[in-house]
Design a protein around this motif. Structure first.
Motif, PDB file in Angstrom:
ATOM      1  N   GLY A 124      18.151 -37.549   9.985  1.00  0.00           N
ATOM      2  CA  GLY A 124      18.896 -37.268  11.204  1.00  0.00           C
ATOM      3  C   GLY A 124      19.207 -38.481  12.052  1.00  0.00           C
ATOM      4  N   SER A 125      18.685 -39.642  11.692  1.00  0.00           N
ATOM      5  CA  SER A 125      18.929 -40.848  12.480  1.00  0.00           C
ATOM      6  C   SER A 125      20.301 -41.433  12.187  1.00  0.00           C
ATOM      7  N   GLU A 126      20.741 -42.340  13.036  1.00  0.00           N
ATOM      8  CA  GLU A 126      22.008 -43.066  12.904  1.00  0.00           C
ATOM      9  C   GLU A 126      23.206 -42.126  12.783  1.00  0.00           C
ATOM     10  N   LEU A 127      23.212 -41.093  13.621  1.00  0.00           N
ATOM     11  CA  LEU A 127      24.315 -40.131  13.620  1.00  0.00           C
ATOM     12  C   LEU A 127      25.585 -40.770  14.161  1.00  0.00           C
ATOM     13  N   ARG A 128      26.710 -40.554  13.475  1.00  0.00           N
ATOM     14  CA  ARG A 128      27.979 -41.068  13.960  1.00  0.00           C
ATOM     15  C   ARG A 128      29.127 -40.200  13.450  1.00  0.00           C
ATOM     16  N   ARG A 129      30.233 -40.201  14.193  1.00  0.00           N
ATOM     17  CA  ARG A 129      31.421 -39.512  13.746  1.00  0.00           C
ATOM     18  C   ARG A 129      32.143 -40.388  12.731  1.00  0.00           C
ATOM     19  N   LEU A 130      32.727 -39.768  11.702  1.00  0.00           N
ATOM     20  CA  LEU A 130      33.405 -40.527  10.653  1.00  0.00           C
ATOM     21  C   LEU A 130      34.632 -41.241  11.181  1.00  0.00           C
ATOM     22  N   THR A 131      35.462 -40.515  11.917  1.00  0.00           N
ATOM     23  CA  THR A 131      36.706 -41.091  12.441  1.00  0.00           C
ATOM     24  C   THR A 131      36.555 -41.381  13.924  1.00  0.00           C
ATOM     25  N   ALA A 132      37.210 -42.451  14.365  1.00  0.00           N
ATOM     26  CA  ALA A 132      37.009 -42.900  15.737  1.00  0.00           C
ATOM     27  C   ALA A 132      37.854 -42.132  16.741  1.00  0.00           C
ATOM     28  N   GLU A 133      39.065 -41.773  16.346  1.00  0.00           N
ATOM     29  CA  GLU A 133      39.975 -41.201  17.322  1.00  0.00           C
ATOM     30  C   GLU A 133      39.615 -39.751  17.654  1.00  0.00           C
ATOM     31  N   LYS A 134      39.878 -39.361  18.875  1.00  0.00           N
ATOM     32  CA  LYS A 134      39.722 -37.979  19.290  1.00  0.00           C
ATOM     33  C   LYS A 134      41.100 -37.352  19.435  1.00  0.00           C
ATOM     34  N   ALA A 135      41.142 -36.043  19.326  1.00  0.00           N
ATOM     35  CA  ALA A 135      42.413 -35.342  19.498  1.00  0.00           C
ATOM     36  C   ALA A 135      42.909 -35.503  20.928  1.00  0.00           C
ATOM     37  N   ILE A 190      21.832 -28.534  10.056  1.00  0.00           N
ATOM     38  CA  ILE A 190      21.528 -29.083   8.746  1.00  0.00           C
ATOM     39  C   ILE A 190      20.016 -29.281   8.621  1.00  0.00           C
ATOM     40  N   TYR A 191      19.463 -28.890   7.485  1.00  0.00           N
ATOM     41  CA  TYR A 191      18.048 -29.071   7.160  1.00  0.00           C
ATOM     42  C   TYR A 191      17.937 -29.724   5.789  1.00  0.00           C
ATOM     43  N   VAL A 192      16.799 -30.309   5.521  1.00  0.00           N
ATOM     44  CA  VAL A 192      16.487 -30.846   4.196  1.00  0.00           C
ATOM     45  C   VAL A 192      15.112 -30.347   3.796  1.00  0.00           C
ATOM     46  N   MET A 193      14.969 -29.877   2.551  1.00  0.00           N
ATOM     47  CA  MET A 193      13.682 -29.410   2.034  1.00  0.00           C
ATOM     48  C   MET A 193      13.448 -30.020   0.656  1.00  0.00           C
ATOM     49  N   HIS A 194      12.220 -29.936   0.185  1.00  0.00           N
ATOM     50  CA  HIS A 194      11.942 -30.342  -1.181  1.00  0.00           C
ATOM     51  C   HIS A 194      12.631 -29.365  -2.136  1.00  0.00           C
ATOM     52  N   VAL A 206      17.487 -31.591  10.482  1.00  0.00           N
ATOM     53  CA  VAL A 206      18.163 -32.887  10.513  1.00  0.00           C
ATOM     54  C   VAL A 206      19.039 -33.040  11.744  1.00  0.00           C
ATOM     55  N   THR A 207      19.832 -32.028  12.081  1.00  0.00           N
ATOM     56  CA  THR A 207      20.744 -32.115  13.221  1.00  0.00           C
ATOM     57  C   THR A 207      20.229 -31.274  14.378  1.00  0.00           C
ATOM     58  N   HIS A 208      20.596 -31.663  15.592  1.00  0.00           N
ATOM     59  CA  HIS A 208      20.143 -30.977  16.803  1.00  0.00           C
ATOM     60  C   HIS A 208      21.297 -30.925  17.804  1.00  0.00           C
ATOM     61  N   PHE A 209      21.985 -29.823  17.847  1.00  0.00           N
ATOM     62  CA  PHE A 209      23.063 -29.641  18.817  1.00  0.00           C
ATOM     63  C   PHE A 209      23.294 -28.155  18.984  1.00  0.00           C
ATOM     64  N   GLN A 210      23.804 -27.761  20.158  1.00  0.00           N
ATOM     65  CA  GLN A 210      23.926 -26.331  20.448  1.00  0.00           C
ATOM     66  C   GLN A 210      25.119 -25.675  19.769  1.00  0.00           C
ATOM     67  N   LEU A 211      25.983 -26.456  19.122  1.00  0.00           N
ATOM     68  CA  LEU A 211      27.081 -25.884  18.351  1.00  0.00           C
ATOM     69  C   LEU A 211      26.798 -26.043  16.863  1.00  0.00           C
ATOM     70  N   ASP A 212      27.758 -25.670  15.997  1.00  0.00           N
ATOM     71  CA  ASP A 212      27.474 -25.531  14.568  1.00  0.00           C
ATOM     72  C   ASP A 212      27.696 -26.805  13.759  1.00  0.00           C
ATOM     73  N   ASP A 213      26.801 -27.018  12.790  1.00  0.00           N
ATOM     74  CA  ASP A 213      26.928 -28.062  11.774  1.00  0.00           C
ATOM     75  C   ASP A 213      26.853 -27.386  10.413  1.00  0.00           C
ATOM     76  N   TRP A 214      27.681 -27.814   9.443  1.00  0.00           N
ATOM     77  CA  TRP A 214      27.699 -27.141   8.142  1.00  0.00           C
ATOM     78  C   TRP A 214      28.262 -28.060   7.058  1.00  0.00           C
TER      79      TRP A 214
END
Length: 400
Positions: A282-293, A231-235, A244-252
């Protein structure tokens, strides 16, 4: 690189493109529908019990009659795809644009309606002798919901997708493969007699899914420029893109909260599609739901389609509840509490709020034939809206 494809910001339903207006075949542009992916290999563990959702009476006739605006949607019939419109009351159903007949993807798809309700983006698809071309059109909406002749039409390209209106309704951003793998463009319609097309990104790796901030000053988007989809943000003019995001897998699939203070997006960083939240920096990153599969689960949760509530206090999303089922849930942003809106015994998708926030429209196959349904934001009052044989989906709620 982004594994899936979208034409608008979320796809395949009933064998059709779903996101070509805000999906279809696989491509690096956007995720496929949470609509049932291929079933995972069967295991012995029993499926978890679905949360109870009370059965409530349908919406009253007065409540439906008082609902504002119109609902445009994609209707797939034997004669081909059409863009239809219907009032929340269930009255006034009619076809506004007829596509061409054929066995391929829908030739017309409804895109988003401008915030003021006076314009609508339309995606057209042309497949001929093995070639696939797409365009975006901007058409005026008449007083009775009719679609006028195009005010602007893009050039054709293999992909022209993900249209998104600026908050003032003067500019339409979208992604296209005009002269690159994929870049983001914006057509300025302030002077409708002389629309002006501007290129906002220019990078060979691919740029997708523009999403306007509520104040219209920034655009969030997806880019593979650093090796994978982030994820990126531009004017709004395309300047100063910031990762905004930094991880080796995909964000969309970025979408802004109503006050512009949060971004919601989907990520497979936990080996399953989950919704995450963060500040636009990009700060305060969190998962929306708490439970994992569970490790022995028969299917991934496949969260998708994050939609902030109009009051800004919650987020509605879809999640897989079975190999061929999906449910709608509401997350409280302050407490993290998750409220089930639908039971998950059918495939429920595409939650879309009415302009005043009093109702939701969504697509479901709960009665066997994929149709549109209405309900209140708390999940009560589920009422079938469309009644014709064929697949009805991809709802767009116009304010007038």
């Amino acid at each position: 690189m982004h594994r899936r494809f979208t034409i608008l910001p979320s796809v395949v339903l009933g064998g059709a493109l779903f996101a070509a207006c805000g999906g279809g075949s696989e491509s690096p542009a956007k995720p496929a529908p949470a609509a049932p992916a291929a079933p995972a290999a069967p295991v012995e563990a029993p499926a978890p019990a679905l949360p109870a959702v009370p059965v409530t009476p349908p919406l009253t006739a007065d409540e439906r009659a008082a609902a504002s605006g119109r609902i445009y949607f994609l209707a797939e019939r034997e004669g081909g795809a059409t863009i239809d419109v219907i009032l929340p009351s269930g009255q006034g159903a009619k076809t506004m644009l007829q596509g061409t007949a054929g066995d391929g993807p829908p030739s017309v798809l409804p895109g988003p309606v401008a915030p003021g309700g006076e314009l609508m983006a339309i995606i057209t698809v042309d497949e001929h002798e093995g070639a696939h071309f797409e365009r975006i059109e901007v058409r005026p909406l008449g007083a009775e919901g009719e679609l006028g002749e195009p005010l602007w039409r893009s050039d054709a390209a293999p992909q022209v997708r993900s249209p998104a209106w600026s908050p003032d309704g003067r500019t339409l951003a979208f992604e296209a493969a005009f002269s690159s793998f994929r870049d983001i463009y914006a057509v300025d319609l302030a002077d409708r007699s002389k629309p002006k097309l501007n290129r906002l990104t220019d990078h060979p790796a691919g740029n997708y899914e523009p999403a306007w901030s509520p104040d219209g000053r920034r655009i969030a988007f997806v880019s593979s420029r650093d090796g994978n989809a982030e994820i990126y943000v531009m004017h709004a003019d395309g300047s100063e893109p910031q990762r905004v995001t930094h991880f080796q897998l995909d964000d969309w699939g970025p979408t802004w909260s109503k006050d512009g203070g949060l971004l919601a997006f989907v990520s497979n960083r936990e080996s399953a599609d989950r919704i995450f939240l963060c500040k636009p920096d990009g700060s305060e990153l969190r998962r929306l739901t708490a439970e994992k599969a569970a490790p022995d689960a028969k299917f991934e949760p496949a969260e998708a389609e994050p939609t902030f509530t109009p009051d800004g206090q919650g987020l509605v999303f879809s999640t897989r509840t079975g190999p061929q089922q999906g449910a709608l849930r509401r997350a409280d942003l302050a407490t993290g509490a998750i409220t089930p809106l639908t039971a998950g015994t059918s495939s429920d998708r595409e939650p879309t709020f009415s302009p005043d926030g009093k109702l939701l429209v969504f697509a479901s196959d709960r009665d066997g034939d994929p149709e549109l349904y209405l309900m209140r934001p708390d999940g009560t009052g589920v009422t079938r809206l469309t009644e014709r044989k064929g697949v009805d989906w991809l709802p767009r709620w116009s304010p007038r």
